[in-house]
Design an enzyme around this catalytic site. Structure first.
Site, mmCIF file in Angstrom:
data_model
loop_
_atom_site.group_PDB
_atom_site.id
_atom_site.type_symbol
_atom_site.label_atom_id
_atom_site.label_comp_id
_atom_site.label_asym_id
_atom_site.label_seq_id
_atom_site.Cartn_x
_atom_site.Cartn_y
_atom_site.Cartn_z
ATOM 1 N N ASP A 128 0.805 -1.225 0.000
ATOM 2 C CA ASP A 128 0.000 0.000 0.000
ATOM 3 C C ASP A 128 0.837 1.274 0.000
ATOM 4 O O ASP A 128 0.304 2.361 -0.234
ATOM 5 C CB ASP A 128 -0.934 0.029 1.209
ATOM 6 C CG ASP A 128 -2.065 -0.972 1.095
ATOM 7 O OD1 ASP A 128 -2.403 -1.355 -0.039
ATOM 8 O OD2 ASP A 128 -2.623 -1.365 2.137
ATOM 9 N N ARG A 266 -19.682 -3.361 -15.372
ATOM 10 C CA ARG A 266 -19.151 -4.581 -14.767
ATOM 11 C C ARG A 266 -18.021 -4.222 -13.811
ATOM 12 O O ARG A 266 -17.260 -3.278 -14.054
ATOM 13 C CB ARG A 266 -18.617 -5.536 -15.846
ATOM 14 C CG ARG A 266 -19.681 -6.070 -16.781
ATOM 15 C CD ARG A 266 -20.571 -7.088 -16.067
ATOM 16 N NE ARG A 266 -21.509 -7.703 -16.987
ATOM 17 C CZ ARG A 266 -22.710 -7.233 -17.268
ATOM 18 N NH1 ARG A 266 -23.115 -6.095 -16.693
ATOM 19 N NH2 ARG A 266 -23.507 -7.853 -18.098
ATOM 20 N N ARG A 275 -0.568 -8.944 -4.941
ATOM 21 C CA ARG A 275 0.499 -9.277 -3.989
ATOM 22 C C ARG A 275 1.334 -10.466 -4.449
ATOM 23 O O ARG A 275 2.330 -10.805 -3.815
ATOM 24 C CB ARG A 275 -0.107 -9.615 -2.624
ATOM 25 C CG ARG A 275 -0.713 -8.426 -1.924
ATOM 26 C CD ARG A 275 -0.535 -8.483 -0.428
ATOM 27 N NE ARG A 275 -0.938 -9.722 0.179
ATOM 28 C CZ ARG A 275 -1.814 -9.823 1.175
ATOM 29 N NH1 ARG A 275 -2.406 -8.724 1.621
ATOM 30 N NH2 ARG A 275 -2.096 -10.982 1.712
#
Length: 342
Positions: A128, A266, A275
């Site tokens: 992050d 969508r 990750r």
């Protein structure tokens, strides 16, 4: 000196490069020996280790994940947890110091153990990129690259069907992945935790893009809070630290966008794909440098500190300075990106 290494919390591309950098420099420069604790703090609490000779780390910097395994174990829980018990475990294993590789939770535990007398050096890790004490964390560059490639693929199918595509990426409290991947992919709206936005504004951006003949593309961080809501969308209970399990905001937004605009919409959640896989060249180099610097900190008895990237230099700061504040997307970066929306 015998040094124990652990990787704790969520996995992240570059963890193995940290391990390799630490072991190689420790052996070649200082004559240290190394062991790795299995599955993060769980291995420390249970005293479960594996030897880390030079041969064990050969060629691992390009591998994703962590050869040591990881977990979200709290080192203060259980009958073998707590500073006193962990000290006794380290003494029994002949381990002189620890290198703890992890995010804010891992480093907060390392800080507490350090305050109680354990010899620990930290290495920051989070995809992050939200640790204020370091300019970049390894894993972030890889996550952005993975997200950008996935979003590029969503765009082509969206254009084929004239649909609006919503891509949900990671980012609990900080929108760095969404911001960078969204800008790289040319998103028509980027939604991040730092900036509440109304459903009406999102619909306006989507309609503006459609009127120009584009298939609208929306990138949203999992921690985005829609204007008027009090918390991020969460419908999956709590994690092991008692925090809401985020995810699903993309699926929530898609029908709202479709209802307001009439455009078929969508949503795709990228999730743990961000990750996984091999780390980028940038992350391999940064992780290796941090691992080497952590060994230098051990050699110079800098206990209770964390290695960090400042500009292009690796520095060392104490845990008290390093922890407690998140690095969130500043207003000027949001203003810069938002000029591209719609």
């Amino acid at each position: 000196m015998k040094i124990g290494i652990l990787t704790s919390g969520g996995d992240c591309p570059g963890l193995n490069a940290v391990i390799r950098g630490a072991v190689l420099k420790g052996i070649k420069a200082y004559g240290h020996t190394f062991v790795g604790f299995r599955d993060g703090w769980r291995g420390v609490v249970d005293g479960e280790v594996l030897e880390l000779p030079r041969e064990k780390v050969r060629g691992i910097s390009k591998q994703g994940g962590t050869i040591l395994g990881t977990s979200r174990t709290n080192p203060f829980d259980g009958p073998n947890g707590g500073a006193h018990n962990i000290k006794m475990t380290l003494v029994s294993l002949g381990i002189d110091a620890l290198i703890a590789i992890g995010g804010e939770g891992t480093l907060a535990a390392a800080q507490r153990l350090s305050q109680e007398g354990l010899k620990i050096v930290g290495v920051p890790k989070t995809v992050d990129n939200d640790l204020a004490a370091t300019d970049y964390t390894f894993g972030f560059d890889t996550a952005v690259q993975i997200a950008t490639e996935a979003i590029d693929r969503l765009r082509t199918t969206g254009e084929s069907h004239h649909r609006c595509m919503v891509a949900e990426v990671m980012g609990r409290h900080a929108g760095w992945i969404a911001l960078h991947a969204g800008m790289a992919a040319g998103a028509h709206a980027i939604l991040i935790p730092e900036q509440p936005v109304s459903a009406a504004q999102i619909a306006t951006w989507v309609q503006e893009a459609q009127r120009r003949g584009r298939a609208p593309l929306v990138v949203v961080a999992e921690g985005f809070i829609e204007q008027g809501q009090e918390a991020a969308h969460s419908g999956r209970g709590l994690d092991t630290f008692g925090r809401p399990r985020l995810g699903g905001i993309g699926e929530k937004l898609a029908p709202e966008i479709e209802a307001r605009t009439g455009i078929e919409t969508r949503a795709t959640v990228l999730g743990h794909i961000q990750r996984g896989g091999v780390p980028s060249a940038f992350d391999r180099v940064l992780a290796t440098r941090l691992g080497m610097a952590a060994v230098d900190s051990v050699a110079h008895n800098r206990w209770g500190t964390m290695v960090t990237l400042k500009g292009t230099s690796i520095e060392s700061i104490d845990f008290d300075t390093a922890l407690g504040s998140l690095k969130t997307v500043p207003q000027e970066r949001w203003d810069e990106a938002s000029l591209l929306f719609g």
